[in-house]
Design a protein around this motif. Structure first.
Motif, mmCIF file in Angstrom:
data_model
loop_
_atom_site.group_PDB
_atom_site.id
_atom_site.type_symbol
_atom_site.label_atom_id
_atom_site.label_comp_id
_atom_site.label_asym_id
_atom_site.label_seq_id
_atom_site.Cartn_x
_atom_site.Cartn_y
_atom_site.Cartn_z
ATOM 1 N N TYR A 139 42.342 9.877 46.517
ATOM 2 C CA TYR A 139 41.314 8.941 46.978
ATOM 3 C C TYR A 139 40.481 8.410 45.806
ATOM 4 N N TYR B 259 39.771 4.457 44.959
ATOM 5 C CA TYR B 259 38.506 3.792 44.620
ATOM 6 C C TYR B 259 38.635 3.005 43.329
ATOM 7 N N ASN C 21 31.395 14.845 47.831
ATOM 8 C CA ASN C 21 32.503 15.665 48.314
ATOM 9 C C ASN C 21 32.493 17.051 47.684
ATOM 10 N N LEU D 271 42.463 9.270 51.376
ATOM 11 C CA LEU D 271 41.260 8.771 52.042
ATOM 12 C C LEU D 271 40.096 9.699 51.727
ATOM 13 N N ASP D 272 38.925 9.110 51.566
ATOM 14 C CA ASP D 272 37.719 9.903 51.311
ATOM 15 C C ASP D 272 37.366 10.652 52.583
ATOM 16 N N ARG D 273 37.438 12.003 52.532
ATOM 17 C CA ARG D 273 37.293 12.797 53.748
ATOM 18 C C ARG D 273 35.881 12.748 54.317
ATOM 19 N N ARG D 274 34.927 12.243 53.538
ATOM 20 C CA ARG D 274 33.544 12.236 53.990
ATOM 21 C C ARG D 274 33.222 11.002 54.834
ATOM 22 N N LEU D 275 34.049 9.950 54.689
ATOM 23 C CA LEU D 275 33.738 8.692 55.357
ATOM 24 C C LEU D 275 34.597 8.510 56.601
#
Lengths: 284, 288
Positions: free
Chosen positions: A177, A181, A199, B114-118
């Motif tokens: 991820y 970005y 995170n 994928l950003d796991r926080r969003l």
């Protein structure tokens, strides 16, 4: 029918895992300690420096719940009033160490190469130098006092946090991820601070809670050695040192009461910290 | 259509992607030969075209894919997308964002990309806001359209990655790539981790996006059947060398190069004999 049954089973399983008496007791105890830090001065029956020569080395009694020390000061009041100072010190030192350590660790992990090597060398040198000795050195230069001790310990703790941050940042930055970005055109600072750092906070938080216990112990040690809090403060480490004279006379309460307070908080913080990092780590 | 497309005529319309003699070596630990991931690789992709890039693991497919989106540098060669040099250093936020709008990527690992926080919605809105969609309301509306386009519901849009299946996550990754409105979409083994029926859905989606939005696609995969399904043209890569190039049908039905023949005959099917495949592979490697 079957889905609701498995749902109930899952829920019960979740509850069973959450039932963890040691964690609950520790958390409740820490909550109480925080309340005491906030409202202790309202509850304490005596001012912390109320000297009463008629009640020196007093045993626990209705007037003095935990007895008195060498100056006849009420131990219960001193314990309550010392809580705030004993907790704010480690909190401040941790805040300072976290800012420095996380910045170093993140920059090292992000850049890699010679930046990483350079920062690793610097933190290694700081590591190799005994923490307490470093702190005593700083105090020797800048004079003793509670805030010098906090700043010196913050500097001593920063490399530990930097190392930990670097290791979790490396595994976090290896996730695709982060590349996504980058492909999106986000800047390095944006990705590192706004995306990667949040995170990492669960893992970091658990570690910091455990470090809080260590920080509290280190600061109490410094105060005990006379480098931290100064009389007439009722910081717990200083209380232990002042109560020492009573031991030979058979009065254990003046050392035991603050000593136990330190031990209890450190143990509770450790339990909470370890469980917290397990839980937050499992969720990530 | 002729099969000789490797040397485009000077009069050919300008391609969207022009890669010329891309070269990249990875240095290995002492005593080992460097691995050549790309050895003078040249190719073009026209607007709206799907180019398949096939080859076994370690053949350099991913390196080339990552070069296209700026995640990997080249030792030599040039790469232009819509005429813009991809290897010139991008200075400043505007240049970086302009480059991002040229090429976007969908990664292999639907669990880590994928950003796991969003939540899905938040991820899409974040991408659009980074690219200058000023009002939050407009970004949210476009996120809804994108979700619709990759056939995810509004309700799924409010979920976080760990609550979605692999196929749904890859749809999210595609939507996130489209949020930037790119001219080229690079899919690096994007369906390899999915099961067959989900693969088909994603392929259909990619084909639809290509047709409707005119986006060019570089489709990287080791799975010949999947590439045959979606690609107009195919590039076969063997240890960094392009060994065959041509229309997908020609390359897979009538492979010319021995390596392509080996690849095609290695695909499991009726009368497939693993021992024979291994033996032929050994023969091929010995001959090189």
């Amino acid at each position: 029918m079957t889905t609701t049954a498995t749902g109930a089973l899952l829920r019960r399983d979740g509850l069973a895992r959450r039932r963890d008496p040691l964690y609950a007791v520790s958390l409740a105890f820490l909550g109480l300690v925080v309340l005491v830090a906030a409202f202790g001065p309202l509850v304490a029956p005596y001012p912390p420096d109320a000297i009463d020569f008629t009640a020196i080395w007093g045993s626990p009694s209705p007037a003095h719940l935990l007895g008195t020390d060498q100056l006849g000061r009420d131990l219960f009041s001193r314990l309550l009033l010392g809580t705030r100072e004993s907790l704010i010190g480690p909190l401040a030192l941790l805040a300072g160490a976290t800012v420095i350590g996380v910045a170093i660790g993140l920059v090292a992990a992000w850049n890699g190469g010679w930046v990483d090597v350079l920062l690793a060398r610097i933190t290694d040198v700081m590591f190799a130098f005994p923490g307490l000795l470093f702190v005593v050195l700083v105090i020797a230069v800048f004079g003793k006092g509670p805030w010098t001790a906090v700043v010196a310990l913050a500097l001593a703790y920063a490399p530990v946090i930097a190392k930990f941050t670097r290791s979790i940042a490396l595994s976090e930055l290896a996730r695709p991820y982060v590349d996504a970005y980058r492909v999106q055109g986000a800047s390095a600072v944006h990705i590192a601070v706004r995306r990667v750092l949040p995170n990492m906070t669960p893992a970091l938080l658990g570690y910091l809670v455990v470090l809080f216990g260590e920080g509290l112990m280190s600061l109490a040690t410094l105060s005990y050695l006379g480098f931290g809090a100064q009389p007439p403060s009722s910081e717990w480490g200083l209380m232990v040192q002042e109560g020492q004279d009573g031991i030979v006379l058979g009065h254990f309460a003046p050392t035991l009461v603050p000593g136990l307070a330190i031990a209890a908080v450190v143990v509770a913080v450790n339990i909470v910290g370890v469980r917290l990092s397990e839980r937050l780590g499992a969720r990530a | 259509m002729s099969a000789s497309m490797s040397t485009p005529a000077p009069a050919a319309p300008p391609a969207l992607v022009e890669a010329e003699r891309l070269r990249r070596e990875f240095r290995m630990p002492k005593g080992q030969d460097p691995v050549v991931a790309a050895n003078d690789v040249s190719f073009r992709i026209a607007a709206g075209e799907v180019l398949g890039l096939v080859g076994e693991s370690g053949s350099g497919k991913s390196t080339i894919a990552r070069m296209l989106v700026g995640l990997e540098r080249a030792d030599a060669g040039s790469l232009r997308i819509a005429g813009a040099d991809r290897f010139a250093p991008a200075r400043g936020q505007a240049a970086r964002l302009a480059r991002a709008r040229q090429a976007q990527m969908v990664f292999q690992d639907p669990y880590g990309s994928l950003d796991r926080r969003l939540s899905v919605q938040q991820a899409l809105v974040a991408a659009m806001r980074l690219h200058g969609v000023a009002d939050r309301e407009g970004a949210r509306r476009r996120a809804g359209e994108l979700l619709d386009r990759v056939r995810l519901t509004e309700q799924q849009g409010s979920l976080r990655p760990h609550q979605l299946s692999g196929g749904q996550r890859q749809r999210v990754a595609i939507a996130r790539a489209l949020a930037v409105s790119p001219t080229l979409l690079v899919l690096d083994e994007a369906v390899s981790a999915l099961d067959v029926s989900v693969q088909a859905q994603i392929l259909e989606l990619v084909d639809e996006i290509r047709r409707e939005a005119g986006i060019a696609v570089l489709f990287v995969s080791h799975d010949l059947a999947v590439v045959d399904e979606i690609a107009d043209r195919v590039l076969v890569l063997y240890r960094g060398d392009v060994v065959e190039e041509g229309p997908a049908a020609a390359v897979f039905r009538a492979p010319e190069h021995p390596y392509t023949r080996l690849l095609v005959s290695s695909v499991p099917g009726p009368g497939w004999d693993p021992h024979e495949v291994i033996a032929r592979r050994r023969e091929f490697d010995a001959a090189r």
